[in-house]
Design an enzyme around this catalytic site. Structure first.
Site, PDB file in Angstrom:
ATOM      1  N   HIS A   1      34.273  44.710  31.075  1.00 34.70           N
ATOM      2  CA  HIS A   1      34.045  43.302  31.377  1.00 34.70           C
ATOM      3  C   HIS A   1      34.647  42.860  32.706  1.00 34.70           C
ATOM      4  O   HIS A   1      34.520  41.705  33.096  1.00 34.70           O
ATOM      5  CB  HIS A   1      34.610  42.466  30.220  1.00 34.70           C
ATOM      6  CG  HIS A   1      34.054  41.095  30.109  1.00 34.70           C
ATOM      7  ND1 HIS A   1      34.836  39.956  30.156  1.00 34.70           N
ATOM      8  CD2 HIS A   1      32.782  40.652  29.959  1.00 34.70           C
ATOM      9  CE1 HIS A   1      34.079  38.891  30.023  1.00 34.70           C
ATOM     10  NE2 HIS A   1      32.829  39.276  29.905  1.00 34.70           N
TER      11      HIS A   1
ATOM     12  N   LYS B   1      35.167  42.010  36.521  1.00 34.63           N
ATOM     13  CA  LYS B   1      34.252  41.524  37.550  1.00 34.63           C
ATOM     14  C   LYS B   1      35.038  41.475  38.857  1.00 34.63           C
ATOM     15  O   LYS B   1      35.779  40.527  39.090  1.00 34.63           O
ATOM     16  CB  LYS B   1      33.720  40.139  37.184  1.00 34.63           C
ATOM     17  CG  LYS B   1      33.166  40.065  35.741  1.00 34.63           C
ATOM     18  CD  LYS B   1      33.128  38.640  35.256  1.00 34.63           C
ATOM     19  CE  LYS B   1      32.992  38.557  33.744  1.00 34.63           C
ATOM     20  NZ  LYS B   1      31.891  39.288  33.176  1.00 34.63           N
TER      21      LYS B   1
ATOM     22  N   ASP C   1      37.251  46.700  52.637  1.00 35.51           N
ATOM     23  CA  ASP C   1      38.052  46.478  53.837  1.00 35.51           C
ATOM     24  C   ASP C   1      37.481  45.279  54.590  1.00 35.51           C
ATOM     25  O   ASP C   1      36.317  44.908  54.404  1.00 35.51           O
ATOM     26  CB  ASP C   1      38.040  47.729  54.716  1.00 35.51           C
ATOM     27  CG  ASP C   1      36.679  47.988  55.329  1.00 35.51           C
ATOM     28  OD1 ASP C   1      36.480  47.627  56.506  1.00 35.51           O
ATOM     29  OD2 ASP C   1      35.798  48.539  54.630  1.00 35.51           O
TER      30      ASP C   1
ATOM     31  N   HIS D   1      31.751  29.235  31.566  1.00 31.12           N
ATOM     32  CA  HIS D   1      31.968  30.681  31.578  1.00 31.12           C
ATOM     33  C   HIS D   1      33.316  31.032  32.210  1.00 31.12           C
ATOM     34  O   HIS D   1      33.659  32.202  32.347  1.00 31.12           O
ATOM     35  CB  HIS D   1      30.815  31.355  32.345  1.00 31.12           C
ATOM     36  CG  HIS D   1      30.748  32.838  32.182  1.00 31.12           C
ATOM     37  ND1 HIS D   1      31.168  33.720  33.159  1.00 31.12           N
ATOM     38  CD2 HIS D   1      30.300  33.609  31.160  1.00 31.12           C
ATOM     39  CE1 HIS D   1      30.967  34.965  32.757  1.00 31.12           C
ATOM     40  NE2 HIS D   1      30.458  34.927  31.540  1.00 31.12           N
TER      41      HIS D   1
ATOM     42  N   LYS E   1      37.297  31.681  32.957  1.00 28.77           N
ATOM     43  CA  LYS E   1      38.379  32.353  32.239  1.00 28.77           C
ATOM     44  C   LYS E   1      39.672  32.023  32.987  1.00 28.77           C
ATOM     45  O   LYS E   1      40.165  32.813  33.793  1.00 28.77           O
ATOM     46  CB  LYS E   1      38.166  33.864  32.206  1.00 28.77           C
ATOM     47  CG  LYS E   1      36.897  34.312  31.445  1.00 28.77           C
ATOM     48  CD  LYS E   1      35.728  34.493  32.356  1.00 28.77           C
ATOM     49  CE  LYS E   1      34.537  35.173  31.693  1.00 28.77           C
ATOM     50  NZ  LYS E   1      34.013  34.588  30.491  1.00 28.77           N
TER      51      LYS E   1
ATOM     52  N   ASP F   1      51.039  22.929  34.676  1.00 35.99           N
ATOM     53  CA  ASP F   1      51.894  22.069  35.509  1.00 35.99           C
ATOM     54  C   ASP F   1      51.468  21.997  36.969  1.00 35.99           C
ATOM     55  O   ASP F   1      52.307  21.754  37.852  1.00 35.99           O
ATOM     56  CB  ASP F   1      53.348  22.549  35.440  1.00 35.99           C
ATOM     57  CG  ASP F   1      53.918  22.507  34.033  1.00 35.99           C
ATOM     58  OD1 ASP F   1      53.391  21.749  33.207  1.00 35.99           O
ATOM     59  OD2 ASP F   1      54.885  23.245  33.765  1.00 35.99           O
TER      60      ASP F   1
END
Length: 748
Positions: A283, A285, A290, A594, A596, A601
């Site tokens: 999973h 991504k 360079d 979608h 994540k 704070d």
């Protein structure tokens, strides 16, 4: 029974004088000794399982685990087993009494098994959560260290547009990735759950496939590591739509090297190992390349380089169908014509790194390539530490601290032998579980508020009212505990959690429908557990505040006026009575979350590919990648202090401005997310927006795209479907879910 709440490090060093189960009765085969392994449990939680040591009664393991714990227990239970062909037989069991729950302690030495059946030498170290809270954000003894310097740029959605109330704008994640690919002179590495060669990172320029072929023709080493979906070929071709077979064929004989990799497991259970190939995924991504010179640039986050991900903070439903989204239409919920829509709006978060942390991401790719493309290791571009000159980042008194964290095991990466001692023993597998630890650390250190965006939210099943063994990650429980501790201390604290209104899938397909209902069922158990604990704390201190004054669950939706939809240039008029006509009349659609990301704070952020569920956080299920990061400046007495008015704060404010079309920048009540005024105002906006969203006769466009998640929370923390709204709006799926045909393990 004391509550052990903190960080626990347990090492099983060795065994001595263990009773031999194989030859205890009959000395049939000389030298045939027990095949031994050890289980360590804290209360009802299994925290460590060693690998099997064959034919020995004096095994050496040196296997450890470092993990956050929240468990009532008087002792650690140590069980030694003998693995036979058909089953395992217990050799013996011993106990270690835990120390003070609110003080750090260490215990080293033997654990004697009952009945004089031998001993297990162990090292145990405990740090209470309160003490860890005073430490830095770094995961102690992590596989990758906390890196100082470099830079982190944060992106919301794939393409940038002006956001109301926000000054300035970045180029956008997809444009930045395209520019990085064009500048590369040596190598371009991409690890992907899905990659579609037809993706146009810049709408008016070459496709991703064309761009990568051009770079390969220039002599740049282009390596693609793709999840090999089990059902991408044969009778089930295209079931999930990851394009792995199409991508492989597209790049044949082009100089772009594609490695398709199944999520495999090597163990002693053949059927279980085969099931892993079907259920779990790669999973991560990430893109690393360079910069055309001596530096490294890396990207990671939630965005897949695949169909339907290109979107802007405007999240248009119809107006871009014949423009930016021509040929790149996606709606995973309904079957409608591309030319008539609506499309599925896609909200995501991504990041760009430079510095030593970018080199750690490079090493992550190399480790995976060596394991999963073992016959093509020679294709990796040779890069020694001397060849790499990481950027120190912007000059000034503010510095980034960035740590790469992962969920990945030995079946998916060839770990550096010099760092094996930093890995956990998870289910008998060596694994990097630092991602889960980093998330818990972020929550525990939060002092004022949490803001989370996640595609899934399931966990802490050990605290549910039922089904207590399926998703034992600590994140939801730790969030609830943080809120409860602040209520008891009489301090302000808020937690905002943004989820998709419903898991993606077409509910007309029976298996997918069952999976969607199952996910919502376990999500409901998770949320209710949290509200029950918060409600009990409020009752305990005699507060009349509502549980939703402390924890607010939100989703996103886009409502467009029918006048606006009618003005969408060139969009075909659907046939009356068709599916397209029905959705045109509604003129709304959920915005699929979608992302994540977890943020505390306005100073500390964790973002990457991992959802807040067991699949992503387990360590031996889906392979995941993230960074935990904050900016610091030197404060009084030369101590570093977290920056609360820097990049992380600006990013959170930009996200809120996107989701409220600028209201969060205009209204004083929304200025401080930790305040009671902010959470109550956001509740009001989200409630009003949901009511407007579901009204078919409305021609208005609410400014808030934050919608109240369609659940009702009572004063005692009971969570039910919202009155008059038993199902998810527009879908015949109960808001609280229900048990489906799909077992819990793949769903959570």
């Amino acid at each position: 029974m004391p509550l052990i709440h903190g960080d626990l490090e347990v090492e099983v060093v060795s065994g001595e004088d263990l009773v031999d189960q194989d030859n205890a009765l009959f000395n049939i085969i000389p030298g045939d000794w027990s095949d031994v392994w050890v289980d360590v449990n804290l209360g009802t939680t299994n925290i460590l399982q060693t690998r099997i040591r064959n034919n020995t009664i004096s095994p050496i393991w040196n296997e450890r685990v470092y993990l956050p714990v929240y468990q009532s227990a008087d002792f650690l239970e140590v069980t030694v087993w003998d693995k036979d062909h058909l089953r395992s037989e217990m050799i013996g069991r011993g106990r270690v009494l835990v120390g003070d729950h609110d003080k750090a302690w260490r215990k080293d030495g033997p654990v004697f098994l009952d009945g004089g059946k031998g001993k297990i030498n162990m090292k145990i170290n405990y740090t209470p959560a309160a003490q860890a809270r005073a430490e830095s954000i770094e995961v102690p003894k992590g596989y990758y260290k906390m890196r100082k310097g470099g830079s982190l740029t944060l992106y919301q959605d794939a393409n940038a547009t002006k956001i109301p109330g926000i000054v300035g704008t970045s180029d956008g994640a997809f444009v930045a990735m395209a520019e990085t690919i064009r500048r590369a002179k040596k190598f371009i590495y991409i690890a992907a759950w899905s990659l579609w060669t037809g993706t146009r990172l810049e709408r008016d320029k070459d496709t991703l496939g064309e761009l990568l072929k051009q770079k390969a023709a220039e002599g740049v080493r282009v390596l693609l590591l793709l999840w090999n979906e089990k059902f991408s070929a044969g009778l089930c071709a295209g079931l999930i739509g990851t394009f792995d077979e199409d991508t492989d064929r597209y790049f044949e004989k082009t100089g772009v090297h594609v490695q398709k990799a199944r999520r495999t497991r090597t163990g002693s259970n053949f059927l279980r190992d085969k099931l892993v190939e079907v259920v779990w995924t790669h999973h991560q991504k990430m893109l690393v390349a360079d910069d055309g010179g001596d530096d490294i640039v890396a990207f990671l986050g939630g965005l897949d380089l695949t169909a339907g991900r290109w979107d802007t903070p405007e999240h248009e439903l119809f107006s871009t169908l014949l423009g930016e989204h021509r040929g790149d239409f996606h709606n995973g919920f309904i079957k409608v014509k591309e030319s008539q829509g609506p499309r599925e709006p896609w909200h995501d978060v991504h990041g760009r790194l430079t510095g030593q942390a970018a080199i750690d991401l490079l090493r992550n790719f190399e480790e995976r390539w060596r394991k999963q493309a073992s016959k093509n290791v020679h294709l990796l571009f040779p890069l020694s530490e001397e060849d790499l000159k990481p950027s120190s980042g912007p000059t000034g008194d503010v510095t980034w601290q960035i740590q790469v964290v992962r969920s990945i095991d030995k079946d998916s990466a060839e770990f550096d032998s010099s760092r094996v001692g930093l890995l956990d023993s998870a289910g008998g597998h060596l694994a990097d579980t630092s991602l889960h630890t980093a998330l818990v650390r972020l929550v525990r250190r939060a002092e004022n508020f949490l803001y989370i965006e996640s595609q899934y939210f399931i966990g802490s099943s050990q605290a549910w009212e039922k089904d207590q063994d399926c998703a034992r990650n600590l994140v939801p429980l730790e969030i609830a505990e943080r809120v409860v501790s602040k209520i008891r201390a009489g301090k302000e604290f808020r937690a905002y959690i943004l989820l998709p209104m419903i898991p993606e899938g077409n509910p007309d397909e029976h298996i997918i429908r069952s999976s969607m209902k199952t996910i919502l069922y376990y999500q409901h158990l998770t949320i209710q557990m949290m509200y029950k604990r918060i409600a009990a704390a409020l009752q305990e201190v005699g507060s009349k505040n509502h549980p939703t004054d402390y924890l607010l669950i939100l989703c996103l939706g886009k409502k467009e006026s029918r006048t606006r939809v009618a003005r969408s240039a060139g969009v075909e008029t659907p046939r009356p009575g068709s599916e397209e006509s029905k959705w045109r009349q509604r003129s709304r659609f959920l915005i699929y979350v979608h992302s994540k990301m977890a943020l505390a704070d306005d100073s500390h952020i964790l973002m990457g590919s991992a959802n807040l569920n067991q699949r992503s956080l387990d360590g031996i299920r889906d392979t995941e990648l993230a960074v935990s990061a904050c900016q610091v400046r030197e404060g009084s007495n030369s101590h570093e202090e977290a920056v609360t008015d820097g990049v992380v704060r600006d990013f959170r404010k930009s996200l809120w401005a996107e989701h409220t079309t600028g209201l969060s920048q205009e209204e004083d009540d929304l200025a401080d997310p930790a305040s009671l005024a902010a959470v109550r105002r956001l509740k009001q906006l989200a409630d009003d927006a949901l009511e407007t969203y579901v009204r078919d006769d409305s021609d208005s466009e609410p400014r808030s795209r934050f919608l109240r998640y369609p659940l009702d929370v009572s004063q005692d923390g009971t969570v039910k479907a919202r009155p008059g709204m038993p199902n998810i709006p527009d879908f015949d799926i109960p808001a609280v879910g229900c048990r489906g045909l799909i077992p819990p393990t793949p769903s959570v």
